[in-house]
Design an enzyme around this catalytic site. Sequence first.
Site, PDB file in Angstrom:
ATOM      1  N   GLY A   1      46.701  47.759  49.483  1.00  0.00           N
ATOM      2  CA  GLY A   1      47.230  48.631  48.541  1.00  0.00           C
ATOM      3  C   GLY A   1      47.048  48.034  47.208  1.00  0.00           C
ATOM      4  O   GLY A   1      45.997  47.426  46.680  1.00  0.00           O
ATOM      5  N   SER A   2      48.065  48.082  46.262  1.00  0.00           N
ATOM      6  CA  SER A   2      47.924  47.987  44.718  1.00  0.00           C
ATOM      7  C   SER A   2      47.787  46.645  44.421  1.00  0.00           C
ATOM      8  O   SER A   2      48.391  45.608  44.911  1.00  0.00           O
ATOM      9  CB  SER A   2      49.396  48.349  44.303  1.00  0.00           C
ATOM     10  OG  SER A   2      49.399  48.148  42.780  1.00  0.00           O
TER      11      SER A   2
END
Length: 562
Positions: free
Chosen positions: A62-63
């Site tokens: 993810g981020s």
Amino acid sequence: MAGFEARSVLEGSASGPVVASAEALSFWGGVDPATGRVIDVHHPLHGTCLTGAILMMPTSRGSCTGSGVLLDLILGGRAPAALVFREAEDVLTLGALIAAEMFGRPLPVLRLGADAFAALSRARAARIGPAAIEADGLSIPVSHPAPGALALDPSDLAMLDGAEGVAAAQAMRIVRAMALQQGAPRLIDVAQGHIDGCIYASPANLTFAEKMADMGAKVRVPTTMNAISVDHANWRAQGVAPGFGDPAARLADAYVRMGCRPTFTCAPYLLDSAPHAGEAIAWAESNAVVFANSVLGARTAKHPDFLDLCIALTGRAPLAGVYLDENRKAARILDFALPERVDDAFWPLVGYMAGMASPDRIPLIAGLAAAAPSRDDLKALCAAFGTTSAAPMLHVEGVTPEAEGAAAADADRIAITAADMAASWDMLNDGPEEVDLVAIGSPHASLDECRAFADALAGRRRHDGVAAIVTAGHAIIDAARADGTLARLEASGVQVLPDLCWCSIPEPVFPVNTRAVMTNSGKYAHYGPGLSGRPVRLGSLADCTVATLTGRAPVRRPHWLS
């Protein structure tokens, strides 16, 4: 135990209960920095407090902002006691490196082979020392590999010695440390950067940025900025609390002081400055990284927050990962069964599922070329993929520029069936039929998306009980104003906001009385429930239009899954 060994990535000692997961986790949107508790409702560890634990997972996902969340947890005394990975990992490792390098707060990071990782995962508690990991009768020796041979240019060495100032020297130390950790033989020049660390994920992001700015840091390459956490010019009028709005605006201002362009968009590939095929760049922001590599054919690692600035300050990045031809091959082929007459909701679902099926390696997505995805379809696919996978790129057979011959000789294959798609769709639609907020623009909406939403609304006014909000970059909003699209959206009661994005939108800009959300973003359908505390439904733009006009989104599968 014979044959078991742990590799020390960042040194330190720790002890605590073992919290293990077979599934990677994004700290941004997945862990509450104020409590250390897992808030990703789709993750097996949801509700678990990580503070003081020996956290084990294959890698992160993810981020890129996860590094900032971890740094804040470390500085606030709420972090895991140690991080143990099975695969290579950069985002959280960089957060721990910054904590040690700039703030004197070491947190050990280790990497284990598959068998040792599985054995330690079964332990109740562990103690990590310089020489070994001890856990429930298990003893795993810790090795400290000699630093790799990193060849630095004379200009790199001069920068390291302070010739370009203390900020550049600090940045080069961090770039060098990550290059050594990644096994890079040398550094390379990059043509541009994109900063993700300007999102106010936690106070640590501001602490880092202002410390660098106060040291006189200035970027050496053209550098754009990600969406920030407030509408910079209007947050006070919007009722955002000063306790959040002020530091969020100060964070953005710190990066502008360092010479970054205040583009404030999470879709830098929509700007005129978007890179060309083969161009070496240094971008952070997971969706932008995946799109740049996969669709544009540019080259960038998935640089964590903080490293993005350090590379922009030096103009140099480690020659590792997908900067190298051999690391852009697909290690997994995903054979998708293509339903008939798919709509725009199909593509975020594909990206989401591709990431789940290939969480730690680049995939080649096969079987979808006949559907002829648009650029916006690929944008949605890449964003959702970047949410569930750690890989910095993907290939779509017959669509993306490097797909031909992309599969490695030893790539394995996984079939994704219609039944698999239906199960994932149902999981992302675990919410009520009544909807009172429609969220468009995660990542930031393109001009074509804005026009399509205005066309679908066709001048009709939104339902009184529904808020409809589009987030977009200034360049797109200016273009929408010029061609009348913005006026059409506003006439239908749609609010179009610059600067911020759905994954960082604060209350009351995010309407406080919201009970359920409808979105066309696979990324926000995943992160939204944990970030907002409300159920978030995934649908097509047509579904979002119906919800805008009626306040309802029927809970049903799309026609192509029926």
